[in-house]
Design an enzyme around this catalytic site. Structure first.
Site, PDB file in Angstrom:
ATOM      1  N   SER A 119       0.831  -1.212   0.000  1.00 42.58           N
ATOM      2  CA  SER A 119       0.000   0.000   0.000  1.00 42.58           C
ATOM      3  C   SER A 119       0.866   1.264   0.000  1.00 42.58           C
ATOM      4  O   SER A 119       2.001   1.263   0.476  1.00 42.58           O
ATOM      5  CB  SER A 119      -0.896   0.038   1.246  1.00 42.58           C
ATOM      6  OG  SER A 119      -1.731  -1.086   1.309  1.00 42.58           O
TER       7      SER A 119
HETATM    8  N1  SAH Z   1      -1.074  -4.799   3.930  1.00 39.24           N
HETATM    9  C1  SAH Z   1      -0.362  -5.112   2.701  1.00 39.24           C
HETATM   10  C2  SAH Z   1      -1.182  -4.704   1.488  1.00 39.24           C
HETATM   11  C3  SAH Z   1      -1.178  -5.788   0.473  1.00 39.24           C
HETATM   12  S1  SAH Z   1      -2.334  -5.614  -0.857  1.00 39.24           S
HETATM   13  C4  SAH Z   1       1.008  -4.494   2.699  1.00 39.24           C
HETATM   14  O1  SAH Z   1       1.313  -3.670   3.579  1.00 39.24           O
HETATM   15  O2  SAH Z   1       1.815  -4.831   1.836  1.00 39.24           O
HETATM   16  C5  SAH Z   1      -3.712  -6.577  -0.285  1.00 39.24           C
HETATM   17  C6  SAH Z   1      -3.452  -8.001   0.093  1.00 39.24           C
HETATM   18  O3  SAH Z   1      -4.711  -8.568   0.490  1.00 39.24           O
HETATM   19  C7  SAH Z   1      -2.914  -8.893  -1.010  1.00 39.24           C
HETATM   20  O4  SAH Z   1      -1.737  -9.515  -0.581  1.00 39.24           O
HETATM   21  C8  SAH Z   1      -4.034  -9.903  -1.256  1.00 39.24           C
HETATM   22  O5  SAH Z   1      -3.576 -11.191  -1.635  1.00 39.24           O
HETATM   23  C9  SAH Z   1      -4.713  -9.928   0.106  1.00 39.24           C
HETATM   24  N2  SAH Z   1      -6.102 -10.421   0.111  1.00 39.24           N
HETATM   25  C10 SAH Z   1      -7.087 -10.179  -0.790  1.00 39.24           C
HETATM   26  N3  SAH Z   1      -8.225 -10.814  -0.418  1.00 39.24           N
HETATM   27  C11 SAH Z   1      -7.955 -11.462   0.751  1.00 39.24           C
HETATM   28  C12 SAH Z   1      -8.706 -12.306   1.614  1.00 39.24           C
HETATM   29  N4  SAH Z   1      -9.979 -12.638   1.368  1.00 39.24           N
HETATM   30  N5  SAH Z   1      -8.098 -12.786   2.728  1.00 39.24           N
HETATM   31  C13 SAH Z   1      -6.801 -12.487   2.995  1.00 39.24           C
HETATM   32  N6  SAH Z   1      -6.031 -11.716   2.216  1.00 39.24           N
HETATM   33  C14 SAH Z   1      -6.597 -11.193   1.096  1.00 39.24           C
END
Ligand code: SAH
Length: 221
Positions: free
Chosen positions: A70
């Site tokens: 993010s």
């Molecule tokens: N907090 C992360 C942001 C990653 S982007 C960071 O700081 O890097 C969002 C993430 O949510 C992705 O890795 C994606 O695979 C995950 N995601 C999407 N749907 C999800 C679900 N139902 N359960 C768990 N993770 C999920």
């Protein structure tokens, strides 16, 4: 992409990080503890070495499995909305690179974080910097389910775009708790701050538009 060897945090990186913190202040982030956490955590550790310089620009970046780390402003805004207190029990949906997880862990919470992509879950396991934060508990699973056996939680944060407010997560929020979730499909989501009062009644506040990768159902191998 993520590395098992410790990486260097040079004066250049520290200087770039200070500049990033100033950008976040200018954009309206006021919580000093959140700014301090961002000033402390080497965001470039969470990116491919090729992107080290860009790690301190205020923008999202690609990581594995078509996902993103993010944007720092988004991390700061969501974290600030959570009004974190030391020892809070926090649930994060979407571990991704684990950068947001480390920002929360730096604030002294016990963090439970769920990732649905096996590739990302496994990458983070090799990740050296995480050893500094034994207060992060990682799970491979579907965030729509939450973690009922570990709840209820003081705070919940979703870091992917939810098409609707996931009901099981609302159930797993303590009375007096705060739940921050971007809701909406397409390019923009509303960042909702959901609070549960002492009677268990839900209140919703829209804190602005943000853009996330989608929150998908189920797990991915
Ligand atoms: N907090 C992360 C942001 C990653 S982007 C960071 O700081 O890097 C969002 C993430 O949510 C992705 O890795 C994606 O695979 C995950 N995601 C999407 N749907 C999800 C679900 N139902 N359960 C768990 N993770 C999920």
């Amino acid at each position: 992409m993520l590395q098992s060897k410790p990486r260097e945090d040079s004066y250049l990186h520290k200087g770039l990080r200070k500049q990033l913190v100033q950008i976040l202040r200018d954009k309206g982030i006021t919580d000093e503890k959140v700014l301090d956490a961002i000033n402390t955590i080497p965001r470039h550790f969470f990116l491919d070495p090729a992107f080290e310089r860009q790690a301190y620009e205020d923008r999202a970046f690609p990581i594995s499995a078509d996902q993103t780390i993010s944007q720092p402003f988004t991390v700061a805004h969501q974290t600030q909305l959570l009004q974190i207190k030391k020892f809070d029990k926090v649930l994060e949906i979407g571990t991704g690179s684990a950068y947001q997880a480390c920002v929360l862990a730096k604030l002294g919470v016990t963090l439970f974080t769920i990732e649905r992509q096996r590739v990302l879950y496994d990458h983070v396991a090799q990740y050296f910097f995480l050893k500094e934060y034994p207060n992060i508990k990682r799970f491979y699973g579907d965030g729509y389910e939450g973690l009922p056996s570990y709840g209820p939680f003081d705070k919940i944060i979703v870091t992917a775009a939810a098409p609707y407010i996931p009901p099981k997560l609302v159930e797993q929020l303590k009375p007096g708790g705060i739940f921050v979730v971007p809701v909406g499909e397409g390019n923009a989501q509303k960042m909702l701050k959901i609070t549960k009062d002492a009677q268990g009644k839900i209140h919703e506040e829209n804190t602005g538009n943000f853009s996330f990768v989608p929150m998908l159902p189920g797990k991915n191998k």
